[in-house]
Motif scaffolding. Sequence first.
Motif, PDB file in Angstrom:
ATOM      1  N   MET A 156      38.361  81.332  24.306  1.00  0.00           N
ATOM      2  CA  MET A 156      38.736  81.865  25.611  1.00  0.00           C
ATOM      3  C   MET A 156      37.868  83.082  25.920  1.00  0.00           C
ATOM      4  O   MET A 156      37.680  83.949  25.069  1.00  0.00           O
ATOM      5  N   GLN A 157      37.367  83.156  27.109  1.00  0.00           N
ATOM      6  CA  GLN A 157      36.504  84.261  27.503  1.00  0.00           C
ATOM      7  C   GLN A 157      37.327  85.510  27.798  1.00  0.00           C
ATOM      8  O   GLN A 157      38.347  85.470  28.473  1.00  0.00           O
ATOM      9  N   ALA A 158      36.883  86.643  27.247  1.00  0.00           N
ATOM     10  CA  ALA A 158      37.593  87.901  27.475  1.00  0.00           C
ATOM     11  C   ALA A 158      37.499  88.298  28.946  1.00  0.00           C
ATOM     12  O   ALA A 158      36.485  88.074  29.602  1.00  0.00           O
ATOM     13  N   VAL A 159      38.560  88.892  29.453  1.00  0.00           N
ATOM     14  CA  VAL A 159      38.561  89.336  30.848  1.00  0.00           C
ATOM     15  C   VAL A 159      39.275  90.685  30.951  1.00  0.00           C
ATOM     16  O   VAL A 159      40.417  90.828  30.508  1.00  0.00           O
ATOM     17  N   THR A 160      38.596  91.669  31.463  1.00  0.00           N
ATOM     18  CA  THR A 160      39.210  92.965  31.732  1.00  0.00           C
ATOM     19  C   THR A 160      39.269  93.232  33.229  1.00  0.00           C
ATOM     20  O   THR A 160      40.089  94.014  33.692  1.00  0.00           O
ATOM     21  N   ARG A 161      38.375  92.564  33.970  1.00  0.00           N
ATOM     22  CA  ARG A 161      38.338  92.749  35.424  1.00  0.00           C
ATOM     23  C   ARG A 161      37.895  91.453  36.090  1.00  0.00           C
ATOM     24  O   ARG A 161      36.990  90.781  35.610  1.00  0.00           O
ATOM     25  N   VAL A 162      38.555  91.118  37.181  1.00  0.00           N
ATOM     26  CA  VAL A 162      38.135  89.993  38.016  1.00  0.00           C
ATOM     27  C   VAL A 162      37.862  90.570  39.394  1.00  0.00           C
ATOM     28  O   VAL A 162      38.740  91.160  40.024  1.00  0.00           O
ATOM     29  N   GLU A 163      36.647  90.390  39.865  1.00  0.00           N
ATOM     30  CA  GLU A 163      36.246  91.009  41.129  1.00  0.00           C
ATOM     31  C   GLU A 163      35.442  90.027  41.968  1.00  0.00           C
ATOM     32  O   GLU A 163      34.593  89.305  41.455  1.00  0.00           O
ATOM     33  N   GLY A 164      35.706  89.976  43.249  1.00  0.00           N
ATOM     34  CA  GLY A 164      34.947  89.115  44.150  1.00  0.00           C
ATOM     35  C   GLY A 164      35.785  88.639  45.317  1.00  0.00           C
ATOM     36  O   GLY A 164      36.891  89.121  45.557  1.00  0.00           O
ATOM     37  N   ARG A 165      35.235  87.687  46.047  1.00  0.00           N
ATOM     38  CA  ARG A 165      35.961  87.110  47.171  1.00  0.00           C
ATOM     39  C   ARG A 165      37.161  86.328  46.656  1.00  0.00           C
ATOM     40  O   ARG A 165      37.208  85.920  45.491  1.00  0.00           O
ATOM     41  N   ALA A 166      38.118  86.127  47.516  1.00  0.00           N
ATOM     42  CA  ALA A 166      39.324  85.386  47.147  1.00  0.00           C
ATOM     43  C   ALA A 166      39.637  84.348  48.216  1.00  0.00           C
ATOM     44  O   ALA A 166      39.349  84.543  49.398  1.00  0.00           O
ATOM     45  N   TYR A 167      40.212  83.241  47.775  1.00  0.00           N
ATOM     46  CA  TYR A 167      40.684  82.230  48.734  1.00  0.00           C
ATOM     47  C   TYR A 167      41.949  82.779  49.397  1.00  0.00           C
ATOM     48  O   TYR A 167      42.982  82.953  48.733  1.00  0.00           O
ATOM     49  N   PRO A 168      41.933  83.061  50.703  1.00  0.00           N
ATOM     50  CA  PRO A 168      43.088  83.656  51.379  1.00  0.00           C
ATOM     51  C   PRO A 168      44.097  82.595  51.805  1.00  0.00           C
ATOM     52  O   PRO A 168      44.299  82.334  52.998  1.00  0.00           O
ATOM     53  N   TRP A 169      44.745  81.976  50.844  1.00  0.00           N
ATOM     54  CA  TRP A 169      45.592  80.829  51.122  1.00  0.00           C
ATOM     55  C   TRP A 169      47.005  81.255  51.497  1.00  0.00           C
ATOM     56  O   TRP A 169      47.461  81.050  52.609  1.00  0.00           O
ATOM     57  N   ARG A 214      50.236  89.182  26.286  1.00  0.00           N
ATOM     58  CA  ARG A 214      49.312  88.374  27.093  1.00  0.00           C
ATOM     59  C   ARG A 214      48.139  89.218  27.566  1.00  0.00           C
ATOM     60  O   ARG A 214      46.994  88.762  27.556  1.00  0.00           O
ATOM     61  N   ARG A 215      48.433  90.440  27.977  1.00  0.00           N
ATOM     62  CA  ARG A 215      47.355  91.332  28.425  1.00  0.00           C
ATOM     63  C   ARG A 215      46.351  91.573  27.303  1.00  0.00           C
ATOM     64  O   ARG A 215      45.135  91.516  27.526  1.00  0.00           O
ATOM     65  N   GLN A 216      46.838  91.833  26.104  1.00  0.00           N
ATOM     66  CA  GLN A 216      45.948  92.067  24.967  1.00  0.00           C
ATOM     67  C   GLN A 216      45.097  90.836  24.677  1.00  0.00           C
ATOM     68  O   GLN A 216      43.895  90.943  24.441  1.00  0.00           O
ATOM     69  N   CYS A 217      45.729  89.675  24.696  1.00  0.00           N
ATOM     70  CA  CYS A 217      44.995  88.427  24.432  1.00  0.00           C
ATOM     71  C   CYS A 217      43.900  88.194  25.468  1.00  0.00           C
ATOM     72  O   CYS A 217      42.774  87.831  25.128  1.00  0.00           O
ATOM     73  N   LEU A 218      44.235  88.390  26.737  1.00  0.00           N
ATOM     74  CA  LEU A 218      43.257  88.183  27.802  1.00  0.00           C
ATOM     75  C   LEU A 218      42.080  89.137  27.667  1.00  0.00           C
ATOM     76  O   LEU A 218      40.916  88.744  27.798  1.00  0.00           O
ATOM     77  N   MET A 219      42.362  90.396  27.381  1.00  0.00           N
ATOM     78  CA  MET A 219      41.300  91.388  27.301  1.00  0.00           C
ATOM     79  C   MET A 219      40.420  91.200  26.064  1.00  0.00           C
ATOM     80  O   MET A 219      39.249  91.575  26.064  1.00  0.00           O
ATOM     81  N   GLN A 220      40.981  90.599  25.010  1.00  0.00           N
ATOM     82  CA  GLN A 220      40.208  90.346  23.804  1.00  0.00           C
ATOM     83  C   GLN A 220      39.626  88.933  23.765  1.00  0.00           C
ATOM     84  O   GLN A 220      38.859  88.599  22.865  1.00  0.00           O
ATOM     85  N   GLY A 221      40.009  88.114  24.740  1.00  0.00           N
ATOM     86  CA  GLY A 221      39.510  86.743  24.765  1.00  0.00           C
ATOM     87  C   GLY A 221      40.106  85.878  23.684  1.00  0.00           C
ATOM     88  O   GLY A 221      39.442  84.971  23.168  1.00  0.00           O
TER      89      GLY A 221
END
Length: 209
Positions: free
Chosen positions: A1-14, A157-164
């Motif tokens: 699983m790829q580590a993620v600390t930040r997700v930034e960009g355009r978003a689908y405005p659904w 979950r936060r720890q897992c996501l940030m560590q991948g």
Amino acid sequence: MQAVTRVEGRAYPWGAKNIDTDIIIPAHWLKTVSREGLGRGAFESVRAEPGNLFDDPRYAGSPILIAGENFGCGSSREHAAWAMADMGIRAVIAPSFSDIYSGNAFKNGIVTVELPQAAIDRLVEVARTDAITIDLETMTVTTAFQDRYEFTMDPFRRQCLMQGLDEIGMTLAKDTAISNYESMVAAKRPWIKRESGDAGLAVTGIGRT
């Protein structure tokens, strides 16, 4: 699983409510056990409509989806998370999520952020023209217009996501500690290993005289 600390960009405005897993990925796409290529089937019924936002070039490749309450309801198919990840979505912001979908999303590295409906309405408006930032370190969603929304998340979950690391990866990361413990037990209680070995012999020796 790829580590993620930040997700930034355009978003689908659904902002659509009660989106079930059959809308996310129709049942006829479930014949595969591979995660690759499922993005082509993601939101197929929505994409069949002319002018839909998922095929709008303004939002092509957006890493964030903004949805309404009860996102991911319906069946427990993990393919829903696979399909969204395959199309490049790394985070979903909604007022609430199905528990099963939220768990599947986490296991596939997708960040799920719960915010009040008023915040969702504002983010849908911003997403039509500008980027959005989700930061797991500060636990905030922000925009270029000084909007700032705090959210909560299960610490594990936060720890897992940030560590991948998924749950298996988190366990494997403690391999040394596990091995040391097993060695200590074997030294202090050698009969456990002996009894385990005898049990194995008993099983494999069934039918022998």
